[in-house]
Design an enzyme around this catalytic site. Structure first.
Site, short mmCIF file in Angstrom:
data_model
loop_
_atom_site.label_atom_id
_atom_site.label_comp_id
_atom_site.label_asym_id
_atom_site.label_seq_id
_atom_site.Cartn_x
_atom_site.Cartn_y
_atom_site.Cartn_z
N GLU A 43 48.77 -11.28 43.05
CA GLU A 43 49.86 -10.40 42.65
C GLU A 43 50.74 -10.23 43.89
O GLU A 43 50.23 -9.92 44.96
CB GLU A 43 49.36 -9.02 42.19
N ARG A 270 33.50 -10.67 45.72
CA ARG A 270 34.52 -10.80 46.75
C ARG A 270 33.89 -10.59 48.12
O ARG A 270 32.79 -10.05 48.25
CB ARG A 270 35.66 -9.82 46.50
N LYS A 280 44.02 -3.69 49.75
CA LYS A 280 45.48 -3.70 49.90
C LYS A 280 46.00 -2.32 50.25
O LYS A 280 46.91 -2.17 51.05
CB LYS A 280 46.12 -4.17 48.59
#
Length: 571
Positions: A43, A270, A280
RNA sequence: UCCCCGGUCGUCCAACGGCAGGACAACAGACUUUGAAUCUGUGAAUCGUGGUUCGAAUCCACGCCGGGGAUCCA
């Protein structure tokens, strides 16, 4: 040498993992026509970090591992509020830097807005979707919670015709934000909350970085993602573990829309790294609150940050391969990453000498004005790097830390009366220590040299244990050196729900000015990497150009068993 | 209280019913014109309890522990 040059070496044996095995099995079975199509779907609302490298390496790596396999780059830009072209550009640059190529297959979910809209119409026509005019709060209440089933929306029974009309008018921009949403008609009783009539579209009259003001409605992730995969004929849609619960919905949309391609979602854990943060939100906070100088601050775990720090991309790839792909959620030691950085740089970086904290040494029996040009290889175990000439003159600088007035035991560097080697130059013996009369600080050493040791080897073959890096004072080039340490003091800065900023390491950056480096470095260009012998690996910062002086970033220090021993002795 | 995913040396990964192995880290030594690199060696693990089996890290059950899941985010 056990290891060969990284440029010519076979890649370390390919380690398999459950995803590779699944794809192999699928290909063998002729599933998806035997094709392998993956995608990397960032994204564009933030910068890529080391954790993304795992996914990039996996997706592009799996595509490359099978004949005809391809990996698309697809920006998942369905939420215009947070997204920006700034991120699109940066993301592309980072992927390229890692060495991957998406060819002409750069896509955007927003490219599919019309097709997605058409799919939505189709679901309405099949009575599998409806327009809900409930408020945000009402919908939240309808959803129930972990322990209680949901309740159906009062608008769930709208006719297909009415739904079609309403949805078209949503698209036409007739309604205000939040007035209606389009929902899939699935099962409000499902224990998987994702299946409780999930929202497909919301009205959001905001400017999109690619489609501008064309769309007043935007699709939600679950609806857009799987269908985008299907549109691209993706076969293996690899994502992280938090989407496991979304897989039934992923499949439901494909089934309900009767897509031709049926991509399969597979989830993996992850990456987590200690002594850093990889979210983020937190990375953005570090940047916005100026705890770091920017996204590419060399202390950041962003790809642009570690690039500026001097980490070679092949080290990151090796790290990803070594860490592997699993479903366990684990915390990898940052030391493993540093290991691969050192490993790559040991083979790939030329050597140079530079003194970070200079201590003046006068070689008393070295004639004033004499300059010896000494040949020094750029790499001790790889002659292909060539060599350069090092000037030796009467006054040199050595590292302050390499002198101890009262030597520790097993100290074989400089001390009063001790003999050491100046690397590639000669043997010197310390004869006198000159101190500042007021502070008592050692400001200069007086030494004598053995003229028969030119090049560093004594004529009589006597053993000299200590070898020091040095520079000739009159020939040295001044540099600024930035020493980086881990950004956080705690292994897990985010632990306990506390403020992660509280564990910020106040000593994560130390700037040294007045460093003296050998003359060959005068021509070093931004991005050049080198080992400063006995100290560590460095690269030329991009600030060098504008600062009008050499600025070096310490990428990573050399292993230092002496420091370890000294630390142990003192504690 | 509900659903999902996991638990193997300090850390990460392997072993896919048949000798628990590798990497990093640690430690000891060799070599060394980088106390680097390199080389040799050492220590170090199957969450627990039952069950199935000639044989279980692996299959089953229960328990324990960890992670994820309720946004008109992705």
């Amino acid at each position: 040498m056990a290891k060969s040059d990284p440029n010519t070496a076979e890649p370390a044996e390919v380690r398999s993992h459950f995803i590779r095995e699944k794809i192999e099995a699928d290909v063998r079975a002729g599933k998806h026509g035997g094709r392998v199509v993956t995608r990397f779907p960032p994204e564009p609302n933030g910068y890529l970090h080391i954790g993304h490298a795992t996914s990039i390496n996996l997706n592009f790596g799996m595509a490359a591992a099978f004949p005809g396999g391809i990996c698309n780059l697809r920006f998942d830009d369905t939420n215009p509020e947070a997204e920006d072209v700034e991120y699109v550009d940066a993301i592309q640059q980072d992927i390229r830097w890692l060495g991957f190529d998406w060819g002409d297959r750069r896509y955007f979910a927003s490219d599919y807005f019309q097709q997605l809209f058409d799919f939505a119409i189709r679901l309405i026509e099949k009575d599998l979707a409806f327009v809900d005019s409930s408020s945000l709060e009402e919908i939240r209440k309808q959803r129930g919670n972990f322990y209680e089933p949901g309740t159906e929306s009062p608008h769930r029974g709208r006719s297909i015709g009415e739904n079609l009309d309403l949805f078209r008018r949503m698209r036409a921009g007739e309604f205000a934000d939040g007035a209606h949403v389009l929902r899939a008609k699935i099962d409000m009783q499902s224990p998987d909350l994702n299946l409780r009539d999930p929202i497909m579209y919301r009205i959001r009259k905001v400017h999109h970085h690619r489609t501008g003001d064309e769309w007043p409605i935007y699709p939600m992730y679950d609806f857009a993602h799987g269908l985008s995969d299907a549109i691209e004929s993706v076969t293996h849609s690899l994502c992280s573990l938090e989407f496991v619960d979304h897989r039934p919905l992923y499949d439901w949309y494909l089934e309900a829309c009767e897509t031709e391609a049926r991509p399969e979602q597979t989830e993996f854990a992850r990456l987590n790294l200690n002594y850093t943060v990889l979210s983020k939100r937190r990375l953005l906070q570090l940047v916005e609150e100026r705890h770091v100088s920017g996204w590419d601050d060399p202390r950041m775990p962003t790809l642009c940050g570690i690039r500026r720090r001097g980490y070679p991309p092949e080290a990151i790839l090796q790290f990803c391969d070594e860490v592997g792909i699993t479903k366990r959620d684990s915390v990898v030691d940052i030391g493993l990453l540093e290991h691969f950085v050192r490993d790559a740089l040991n083979f790939g970086a030329p050597r140079a000498m530079g003194v970070l904290r200079p201590l003046k040494v006068v070689i008393e029996n070295f004639p004033e004005g004499r300059v010896e040009e000494l040949d020094a290889p750029f790499h001790p175990n790889d002659p292909s790097f060539g060599s350069r000439k090092l000037p030796l003159s009467r006054v040199v600088y050595v590292e302050r830390d390499d002198f101890m007035e009262e030597p520790a035991k097993k100290w074989f560097r400089l001390a009063p009366g001790s003999e050491v080697r100046l690397r590639y130059a000669c043997l010197i013996t310390c004869t006198d220590v000159i101190k500042d009369p007021k502070s008592g600080e050692v400001v200069e050493l007086r030494c004598t040299w053995d003229p028969d040791s030119l090049g560093g080897a004594p004529a009589d073959g006597r053993k000299v244990r200590g070898t020091l890096h040095w520079v000739s004072a009159e020939h040295a080039v001044e540099a600024e050196v930035r020493l980086y340490d881990r950004l956080f003091k705690e292994e897990n800065p985010s632990a306990g729900g506390g403020d992660f900023l509280a564990s910020l390491n106040p000593d994560s950056l130390e700037v040294l000015s007045g460093c003296q480096v050998e003359p060959s470095l005068a021509s070093a260009q931004s991005g050049d990497r080198m080992q400063l012998e006995r100290i560590g690996y460095f690269c030329v910062d991009r600030a060098s150009a504008s600062a009008g002086k050499l600025v070096l970033n310490r990428t990573v220090g050399l292993r230092d068993t002496w420091a370890k021993e000294a630390k142990r002795a003192s504690s």
